[in-house]
Design a protein around this motif. Structure first.
Motif, PDB file in Angstrom:
ATOM      1  N   LEU A  55       0.837  -1.200   0.000  1.00 62.53           N
ATOM      2  CA  LEU A  55       0.000   0.000   0.000  1.00 62.53           C
ATOM      3  C   LEU A  55       0.875   1.255   0.000  1.00 62.53           C
ATOM      4  O   LEU A  55       0.519   2.274  -0.608  1.00 62.53           O
ATOM      5  CB  LEU A  55      -0.933  -0.002   1.210  1.00 62.53           C
ATOM      6  N   LEU A  56       2.007   1.204   0.668  1.00 61.86           N
ATOM      7  CA  LEU A  56       2.937   2.333   0.689  1.00 61.86           C
ATOM      8  C   LEU A  56       3.461   2.622  -0.721  1.00 61.86           C
ATOM      9  O   LEU A  56       3.546   3.785  -1.142  1.00 61.86           O
ATOM     10  CB  LEU A  56       4.101   2.027   1.631  1.00 61.86           C
ATOM     11  N   VAL A  57       3.766   1.583  -1.461  1.00 62.43           N
ATOM     12  CA  VAL A  57       4.220   1.756  -2.848  1.00 62.43           C
ATOM     13  C   VAL A  57       3.086   2.285  -3.715  1.00 62.43           C
ATOM     14  O   VAL A  57       3.287   3.144  -4.582  1.00 62.43           O
ATOM     15  CB  VAL A  57       4.764   0.420  -3.398  1.00 62.43           C
ATOM     16  N   ALA A  58       1.863   1.783  -3.486  1.00 68.30           N
ATOM     17  CA  ALA A  58       0.704   2.309  -4.216  1.00 68.30           C
ATOM     18  C   ALA A  58       0.511   3.792  -3.924  1.00 68.30           C
ATOM     19  O   ALA A  58       0.165   4.577  -4.813  1.00 68.30           O
ATOM     20  CB  ALA A  58      -0.552   1.525  -3.838  1.00 68.30           C
ATOM     21  N   ALA A  59       0.765   4.202  -2.661  1.00 66.34           N
ATOM     22  CA  ALA A  59       0.653   5.619  -2.299  1.00 66.34           C
ATOM     23  C   ALA A  59       1.689   6.458  -3.036  1.00 66.34           C
ATOM     24  O   ALA A  59       1.429   7.614  -3.389  1.00 66.34           O
ATOM     25  CB  ALA A  59       0.821   5.785  -0.790  1.00 66.34           C
ATOM     26  N   ALA A  60       2.871   5.903  -3.264  1.00 64.62           N
ATOM     27  CA  ALA A  60       3.910   6.631  -3.998  1.00 64.62           C
ATOM     28  C   ALA A  60       3.603   6.711  -5.485  1.00 64.62           C
ATOM     29  O   ALA A  60       3.992   7.673  -6.152  1.00 64.62           O
ATOM     30  CB  ALA A  60       5.265   5.952  -3.784  1.00 64.62           C
ATOM     31  N   TYR A  61       2.890   5.714  -6.009  1.00 64.56           N
ATOM     32  CA  TYR A  61       2.601   5.673  -7.445  1.00 64.56           C
ATOM     33  C   TYR A  61       1.324   6.431  -7.812  1.00 64.56           C
ATOM     34  O   TYR A  61       1.221   7.009  -8.902  1.00 64.56           O
ATOM     35  CB  TYR A  61       2.475   4.219  -7.904  1.00 64.56           C
ATOM     36  N   THR A  62       0.350   6.481  -6.908  1.00 70.96           N
ATOM     37  CA  THR A  62      -0.957   7.075  -7.206  1.00 70.96           C
ATOM     38  C   THR A  62      -0.889   8.517  -7.698  1.00 70.96           C
ATOM     39  O   THR A  62      -1.703   8.915  -8.547  1.00 70.96           O
ATOM     40  CB  THR A  62      -1.876   6.983  -5.974  1.00 70.96           C
ATOM     41  N   PRO A  63       0.051   9.364  -7.235  1.00 71.18           N
ATOM     42  CA  PRO A  63       0.094  10.739  -7.752  1.00 71.18           C
ATOM     43  C   PRO A  63       0.342  10.854  -9.246  1.00 71.18           C
ATOM     44  O   PRO A  63       0.308  11.963  -9.779  1.00 71.18           O
ATOM     45  CB  PRO A  63       1.249  11.366  -6.953  1.00 71.18           C
ATOM     46  N   THR A  64       0.537   9.720  -9.926  1.00 73.72           N
ATOM     47  CA  THR A  64       0.622   9.775 -11.389  1.00 73.72           C
ATOM     48  C   THR A  64      -0.639  10.388 -11.987  1.00 73.72           C
ATOM     49  O   THR A  64      -0.599  10.950 -13.089  1.00 73.72           O
ATOM     50  CB  THR A  64       0.837   8.357 -11.962  1.00 73.72           C
ATOM     51  N   VAL A  65      -1.767  10.322 -11.260  1.00 72.76           N
ATOM     52  CA  VAL A  65      -3.021  10.898 -11.770  1.00 72.76           C
ATOM     53  C   VAL A  65      -2.990  12.419 -11.749  1.00 72.76           C
ATOM     54  O   VAL A  65      -3.871  13.061 -12.339  1.00 72.76           O
ATOM     55  CB  VAL A  65      -4.243  10.393 -10.981  1.00 72.76           C
ATOM     56  N   LEU A  66      -2.005  13.017 -11.080  1.00 74.00           N
ATOM     57  CA  LEU A  66      -1.943  14.470 -10.935  1.00 74.00           C
ATOM     58  C   LEU A  66      -1.033  15.141 -11.956  1.00 74.00           C
ATOM     59  O   LEU A  66      -1.067  16.357 -12.099  1.00 74.00           O
ATOM     60  CB  LEU A  66      -1.450  14.833  -9.530  1.00 74.00           C
ATOM     61  N   TYR A  67      -0.223  14.352 -12.662  1.00 69.40           N
ATOM     62  CA  TYR A  67       0.829  14.973 -13.474  1.00 69.40           C
ATOM     63  C   TYR A  67       0.280  15.850 -14.589  1.00 69.40           C
ATOM     64  O   TYR A  67       0.928  16.823 -15.002  1.00 69.40           O
ATOM     65  CB  TYR A  67       1.765  13.890 -14.045  1.00 69.40           C
ATOM     66  N   THR A  68      -0.919  15.548 -15.076  1.00 69.68           N
ATOM     67  CA  THR A  68      -1.451  16.321 -16.194  1.00 69.68           C
ATOM     68  C   THR A  68      -1.749  17.764 -15.797  1.00 69.68           C
ATOM     69  O   THR A  68      -1.870  18.639 -16.655  1.00 69.68           O
ATOM     70  CB  THR A  68      -2.732  15.648 -16.741  1.00 69.68           C
ATOM     71  N   ALA A  69      -1.856  18.038 -14.472  1.00 71.87           N
ATOM     72  CA  ALA A  69      -2.057  19.408 -13.993  1.00 71.87           C
ATOM     73  C   ALA A  69      -0.747  20.045 -13.561  1.00 71.87           C
ATOM     74  O   ALA A  69      -0.744  21.169 -13.047  1.00 71.87           O
ATOM     75  CB  ALA A  69      -3.033  19.408 -12.814  1.00 71.87           C
ATOM     76  N   GLY A  70       0.360  19.343 -13.766  1.00 74.36           N
ATOM     77  CA  GLY A  70       1.649  19.816 -13.287  1.00 74.36           C
ATOM     78  C   GLY A  70       2.448  20.568 -14.331  1.00 74.36           C
ATOM     79  O   GLY A  70       1.994  20.798 -15.466  1.00 74.36           O
ATOM     80  N   LEU A  71       3.654  20.916 -13.949  1.00 70.30           N
ATOM     81  CA  LEU A  71       4.512  21.743 -14.797  1.00 70.30           C
ATOM     82  C   LEU A  71       5.093  20.971 -15.972  1.00 70.30           C
ATOM     83  O   LEU A  71       5.681  21.585 -16.866  1.00 70.30           O
ATOM     84  CB  LEU A  71       5.644  22.334 -13.947  1.00 70.30           C
TER      85      LEU A  71
END
Length: 439
Positions: free
Chosen positions: A138-154
């Motif tokens: 679950l800790l690794v899933a928590a590190a990977y999940t922010p991939t859903v945010l990259y489209t709003a990033g720099l």
């Protein structure tokens, strides 16, 4: 209730989900079979497009390989290790471990998705090493999940593409400034809604028993990497072990990076690779030590090298067979002006499962989606962001982009995919609802 459901679902996925390479091959066969039915009059065209497309992303594949290897090598520097240890030592509970790992990985994804691949993996590993009460999958899933945010990033691939003069859809949609895409109020609202709610969802999924802690892989001793005492005194060995050569070479690379930033160069994969390489050369004690660390990192990168050409071939077959066009036109044909962005989001999520590449997906979907949206009176900037959000959304259930982080932490895709699928349901629900109101 949610943690019990997550535990059962995770065990179910672990039992039935095949290896990521098997999934890539099955998807290849799937698009070929569908392509034959859609284009029976020209079957050899599918073979031709697959073979040509197989090699299209070789440069990008090499960029990803270098990103991971230089990042992992940099992380093995003693000073970097001490910094991560100090940060991880502040985390006292399992819930803190999940939330902090997610937030740090999210920050990295916002800055640059390539940088985040390494930062998230190393953060999960170091936090897991010091927090045995945290469920490591679950800790690794928590590190990977922010991939859903990259489209709003720099580093949003679609947002930056449409803001670049001369992009391939400029004649249709013009040049769209980032103020209308990644810095649009609607994009910012969705970003923060996900940033706040996802870690809560992760904590609610955390198991109360049967905790799997981090277990570092056992490294085999390599006799060739241990020079004898006599060899250390040889002139060649002194060259290998002096820090001077690495520092000078690394400074050359740093000058290139700084000069590029001063002159307005973007933080792209090439710049990150040069930065990681240069810092690693400077901070490691010698060229010998750097080469040794680089060699240790090499074995973890093989899944990327093996699978990405297959997905490049799939993208080519999707285009030549007309399958991508059928999926896109089928969904958008039932959309209205008010729901077009939502249908575009769903379509992009579906296409991304078959073609997990933001740039490749935009090349497939953009020429069809943008004109259809313009006909309905939809701002093309909103269409672009809907495609971007959909591309990022199903990264949670497309195993390819999880491979880099898994290679660093030593897990298999089936260990985290149960949690990622449940998170994708939450992300899809939140994003769909918000898109209806904020765009």
């Amino acid at each position: 209730m949610l943690n019990r459901m997550a535990g059962r679902f995770s065990k179910l996925v672990e039992r039935y989900l095949p290896d990521a390479f098997v999934i890539a091959v099955l998807m290849t066969l799937f698009v070929f079979v569908v392509g034959f039915f859609m284009k029976p009059q020209a079957p050899m065209e599918l073979f031709q497009s697959f073979g040509d497309g197989f090699w299209v992303y070789l440069a990008f594949t090499m960029q990803m390989v270098l990103l991971l290897m230089t990042g992992m090598t940099l992380a093995s520097v003693p000073a970097v290790g001490r910094l991560l240890e100090a940060l991880a030592s502040k985390i006292k509970t399992a819930n803190q471990a999940y939330v902090v790992t997610f937030l740090i990985s999210s920050l990295a994804y916002y800055i640059n998705w390539g940088l985040a691949v390494v930062v998230g993996a190393i953060m999960a590993r170091e936090v897991g090493r010091r927090n045995k009460n945290a469920h490591f999958p679950l800790l690794v899933a928590a590190a990977y999940t922010p991939t859903v945010l990259y489209t709003a990033g720099l580093s949003s691939s679609i947002g930056l593409t449409v803001a670049t003069k001369g992009h391939f859809l400029e004649k249709i949609m013009g040049v769209i400034p980032t103020s209308e895409t990644i810095f649009h109020p609607g994009t910012i609202i969705i970003f923060f809604a996900l940033l706040i709610t996802i870690p809560i969802f992760i904590v609610l999924m955390a198991p109360k028993k049967d905790i799997i802690p981090y277990n570092p892989p056992v490294k085999k001793a390599d006799i060739e990497d241990t020079p004898s005492e006599k060899a250390v005194d040889a002139p060649a060995a002194r060259l290998e072990n002096t820090p001077f050569l690495g520092i000078i070479t690394g400074l050359i690379g740093l000058v290139y990076v700084v000069y590029g930033f001063v002159n307005g160069k973007d933080l792209d994969l090439n710049m990150i690779n040069m930065l990681f390489l240069s810092l690693g050369l400077i901070l490691h004690r010698s060229l010998f030590q750097y080469a040794k660390a680089f060699k240790e990192a090499a074995g973890a990168i093989s899944p990327i090298i093996l699978q990405f050409p297959f997905y490049a071939g799939i993208i080519a077959v999707l285009g030549s067979s007309g399958l991508a066009e059928a999926i896109i036109n089928g969904m958008t044909s039932v959309a209205s002006k008010d729901t077009f962005d939502i249908f575009t989001y769903w379509t992009a999520g579906l296409v991304n499962i078959l073609a997990p590449s933001g740039g490749g997906q935009w090349a497939l979907q953009g020429p069809l989606q943008v004109p259809a949206g313009i006909q309905l009176g939809v701002n093309p900037a909103i269409t672009a962001m809907a495609v971007g959000w959909g591309d990022a959304w199903t990264n949670l259930i497309q195993p390819f982009w999880a491979l880099p982080i898994l290679s660093v932490v030593g897990l298999h895709i089936r260990h985290i995919m149960g949690y990622c699928i449940l998170l994708s349901v939450w992300v899809g629900l939140i994003t769909t609802v918000l898109m209806f109101f904020v765009y």
